[in-house]
Design a protein around this motif. Structure first.
Motif, PDB file in Angstrom:
ATOM      1  N   ILE A 185       0.867  -0.977  -0.179  1.00 42.40           N
ATOM      2  CA  ILE A 185      -0.170   0.010  -0.167  1.00 42.40           C
ATOM      3  C   ILE A 185       0.739   1.265  -0.134  1.00 42.40           C
ATOM      4  CG2 ILE A 185      -1.858  -1.245   1.021  1.00 42.40           C
ATOM      5  CD1 ILE A 185      -1.053   0.442   3.728  1.00 42.40           C
TER       6      ILE A 185
ATOM      7  N   THR B 192       5.618   3.297   3.148  1.00 36.85           N
ATOM      8  CA  THR B 192       7.082   3.676   3.092  1.00 36.85           C
ATOM      9  C   THR B 192       7.362   3.276   4.439  1.00 36.85           C
ATOM     10  OG1 THR B 192       6.661   5.685   3.787  1.00 36.85           O
ATOM     11  CG2 THR B 192       6.780   5.377   1.434  1.00 36.85           C
ATOM     12  N   ARG B 193       6.974   2.393   5.398  1.00 33.11           N
ATOM     13  CA  ARG B 193       7.500   2.159   6.464  1.00 33.11           C
ATOM     14  C   ARG B 193       8.739   1.477   6.469  1.00 33.11           C
ATOM     15  NH1 ARG B 193       3.335  -0.495  11.131  1.00 33.11           N
ATOM     16  NH2 ARG B 193       2.177   1.124  11.847  1.00 33.11           N
TER      17      ARG B 193
ATOM     18  N   VAL C 165       0.573  -4.710   5.966  1.00 32.65           N
ATOM     19  CA  VAL C 165      -0.110  -5.668   5.324  1.00 32.65           C
ATOM     20  C   VAL C 165       0.731  -6.807   4.755  1.00 32.65           C
ATOM     21  CG1 VAL C 165      -1.563  -3.778   4.328  1.00 32.65           C
ATOM     22  CG2 VAL C 165       0.657  -4.275   3.072  1.00 32.65           C
TER      23      VAL C 165
ATOM     24  N   ALA D 171       2.562  -7.396   2.356  1.00 31.61           N
ATOM     25  CA  ALA D 171       3.795  -7.243   1.247  1.00 31.61           C
ATOM     26  C   ALA D 171       5.149  -7.633   1.289  1.00 31.61           C
ATOM     27  CB  ALA D 171       3.467  -5.627   0.682  1.00 31.61           C
TER      28      ALA D 171
HETATM   29  S1  SF4 Z   1       5.954  -3.317   1.403  1.00 34.98           S
HETATM   30 FE1  SF4 Z   1       4.676  -3.061   3.334  1.00 34.98          FE
HETATM   31  S2  SF4 Z   1       5.831  -1.477   4.599  1.00 34.98           S
HETATM   32 FE2  SF4 Z   1       6.664  -1.130   2.760  1.00 34.98          FE
HETATM   33  S3  SF4 Z   1       5.655   0.465   1.524  1.00 34.98           S
HETATM   34 FE3  SF4 Z   1       4.821  -1.655   0.893  1.00 34.98          FE
HETATM   35  S4  SF4 Z   1       2.957  -1.777   2.456  1.00 34.98           S
HETATM   36 FE4  SF4 Z   1       4.382  -0.312   3.235  1.00 34.98          FE
END
Ligand code: SF4
Ligand code: SF4
Ligand code: FES
Length: 510
Positions: free
Chosen positions: A148, A151-152, A199, A201
């Motif tokens: 999503i 950018t964490r 999520v 990802a």
């Molecule tokens: S991989 Fe996960 S933490 Fe990194 S930007 Fe995508 S949703 Fe965010």
């Protein structure tokens, strides 16, 4: 103190706090994806929108600072409609592959779709497809379609490890996370991005497709990979440890842990684990018979009574209580501990001293084993923590070992030792902070007895006049014994009959 009103509650706050910080500090949940207390504010996901009186549009709670007299509604029609819009946008291109996603059951996208999402899609066009199953180094897999773009993960490598392996690439609906380094992370903390990802990802190769999380037991414990003692949640199922994730403790590890510690549970699942007590059957070394626990305890009492020597050689991962009882049973000789000393201390979490309770061992009068020496009792959870030369030199009468490969061939009695994931007890970390490890009910072979119980029975067998001790009695005695060394033992309750927990731990994704 200035005051803010959130959902009708008048709350004091410190100048500089954002709305979400004041809300969280007072137990009010405001949905969030990109916000994390350990990272800078990005303000890009917009799910945290709240209604602020006297402002024309919803505001993002993670960025807007609280002001005196501000009135905020987190559940008003304006706030929930705004969130529904965000959810609809985030799901336009999402693959909706929850049935095969490791994050299912602990995914904020699922949670907020349930809370705010539309029941049907209004998008008539084909979803945008992005790369899936992309290796991010050897331990992590990225799925561009589930991402999503909060950018964490990028901020973690920029701000926490400052190794900058990740970046956002491309624009619009083609935007995705890319690795800027060639194939591998340089940081030993990379896997924290899996926990940070709200999520599915980013998933762990180690844990991928191992289990649905709702079938697992979760236990709050401590990593014993080094003397830092990072707080963790151990996830187990069917006798196997399947996952370790960091648990927030601002005094020890903040929100993080290292990859080596996270993956350092292999010995708990080893097929070579010792599962039944053994008694030596002949004068020849290495000839043992499997016996029941009571017979082994009787044999250990007899063997120790016959033995002309005492002394202990213990893995520095042994708990304070275990060391205390080892000393009570065989303390007439030297008290020695052994542990690995690495060369990877980095000023962040990892420390060179790998003995999880080295400080505790020293506080109880144990000294580091410098050379092989005889000892009546041997205690080895991790074979690599107690070098073979020391084990051979100990030539123990009674041994507690986790793995069958570490059974000393000349011992008279050998007890299977549960791993740290299967024991209750206290460890003193590198800074002298005493913390509990807790028994994970779904980990380890069935029917192993705690070494604390076994040692107590041996102690009573050796001294008929001794008063029986409960675990609480031992903790109280330990508290007095380690106080002169500056270790404060907290009040901790160990619940042998703790109910099974199948819910995902709240700390997994903050
Ligand atoms: S991989 Fe996960 S933490 Fe990194 S930007 Fe995508 S949703 Fe965010
Ligand atoms: S820093 Fe040490 S205690 Fe923390 S996770 Fe790594 S090995 Fe475990
Ligand atoms: S949590 Fe506030 S914008 Fe993402």
């Amino acid at each position: 103190m200035p005051k803010i009103t959130i959902d009708g509650r008048v709350l004091e706050f410190a100048p500089g706090q954002t709305i979400i910080q004041v809300a969280q500090a007072n137990g009010i949940e405001i949905p969030h994806y990109c916000y994390h207390p350990g990272l800078s504010v990005a303000g890009n996901c917009r799910i945290c929108m709240v209604e602020v009186e006297k402002t024309p549009k919803p505001q993002i709670a993670c960025y807007v600072q609280a002001t005196d007299g501000m009135v905020v509604h987190t559940k008003s029609a304006q706030a929930t409609e705004a969130r529904a819009g965000v959810m609809e946008m985030l799901l336009v291109n999402h693959p909706l592959d929850c049935p095969i996603c490791d994050q299912a059951g602990e995914c904020k996208l699922q949670d907020y779709a349930f809370d705010f999402g539309h029941p049907t899609t209004r998008t008539p066009v084909e979803k945008t497809h992005l790369p899936k199953n992309v290796p991010f180094g050897a331990k992590i897999v990225y799925d561009g379609e589930r991402c999503i773009k909060c950018t964490r993960c990028v901020r973690f490598t920029d701000e926490i490890t400052q190794t900058h392996e990740l970046s956002m690439g491309a624009r619009g609906d083609k935007e995705m996370v890319i690795m800027t380094s060639k194939g591998e992370f340089t940081t030993p903390y990379a896997m924290n991005i899996i926990d940070l990802c709200p999520v599915g990802a980013l998933t762990s190769k180690d844990f991928r497709f191992e289990s649905r999380v709702w079938f697992m037991d979760f236990t709050e414990s401590v990593c014993t990979g080094c003397a830092r003692g990072c707080n963790v949640t151990v996830g187990a199922r069917g006798g196997r440890v399947l996952r370790m994730t960091p648990r927030e403790n601002q005094d020890v590890n903040r929100w993080w842990m290292c990859d080596a510690g996270r993956l350092g549970y292999g010995h708990a699942n080893a097929p070579t684990r010792l599962t039944t007590p053994r008694v030596r059957t002949s004068a020849r070394a290495g000839e043992f018979a499997e016996v029941g626990w009571e017979d082994a305890i009787d044999a250990a009492v007899e063997a120790l009574r016959d033995a002309a020597r005492g002394g202990v050689l213990a893995d520095a991962g042994a708990t304070l209580e275990e060391l205390f009882l080892l000393k009570a049973v065989a303390g007439r000789g030297d008290l020695k501990y052994a542990s690995r000393v690495g060369q990877d201390e980095d000023g962040f979490l990892i420390v060179n001293e790998k003995g999880a309770n080295q400080r505790g061992a020293e506080a109880l009068g144990f000294a580091r084993a410098a050379a092989p020496a005889p000892a009546a009792l041997l205690f080895v959870e991790r074979g690599d923590a107690v070098p073979k030369a020391l084990r051979d030199g100990a030539d123990p009468v009674v041994a507690f070992v986790t793995d069958g490969a570490d059974v000393p061939p000349t011992a008279r009695v050998v007890f299977p030792l549960p791993t740290w994931a299967e024991r209750d007890g206290l460890l003193a970390n590198v800074d002298g902070i005493v913390q509990p490890i807790r028994r994970c009910r779904a980990a380890g072979p069935r029917d192993l007895r705690a070494p604390l119980e076994v040692l107590e029975e041996i102690r009573l067998g050796l001294d008929a006049a001794a008063t029986p001790w409960t675990h609480a009695d031992v903790v109280a005695a330990v508290r007095g014994a380690v106080a002169p060394a500056g270790l404060a033992v907290p009040e901790v309750e160990f619940a042998p009959a703790a109910p099974r927990t199948v819910a995902a731990p709240a700390s997994r994704t903050r």
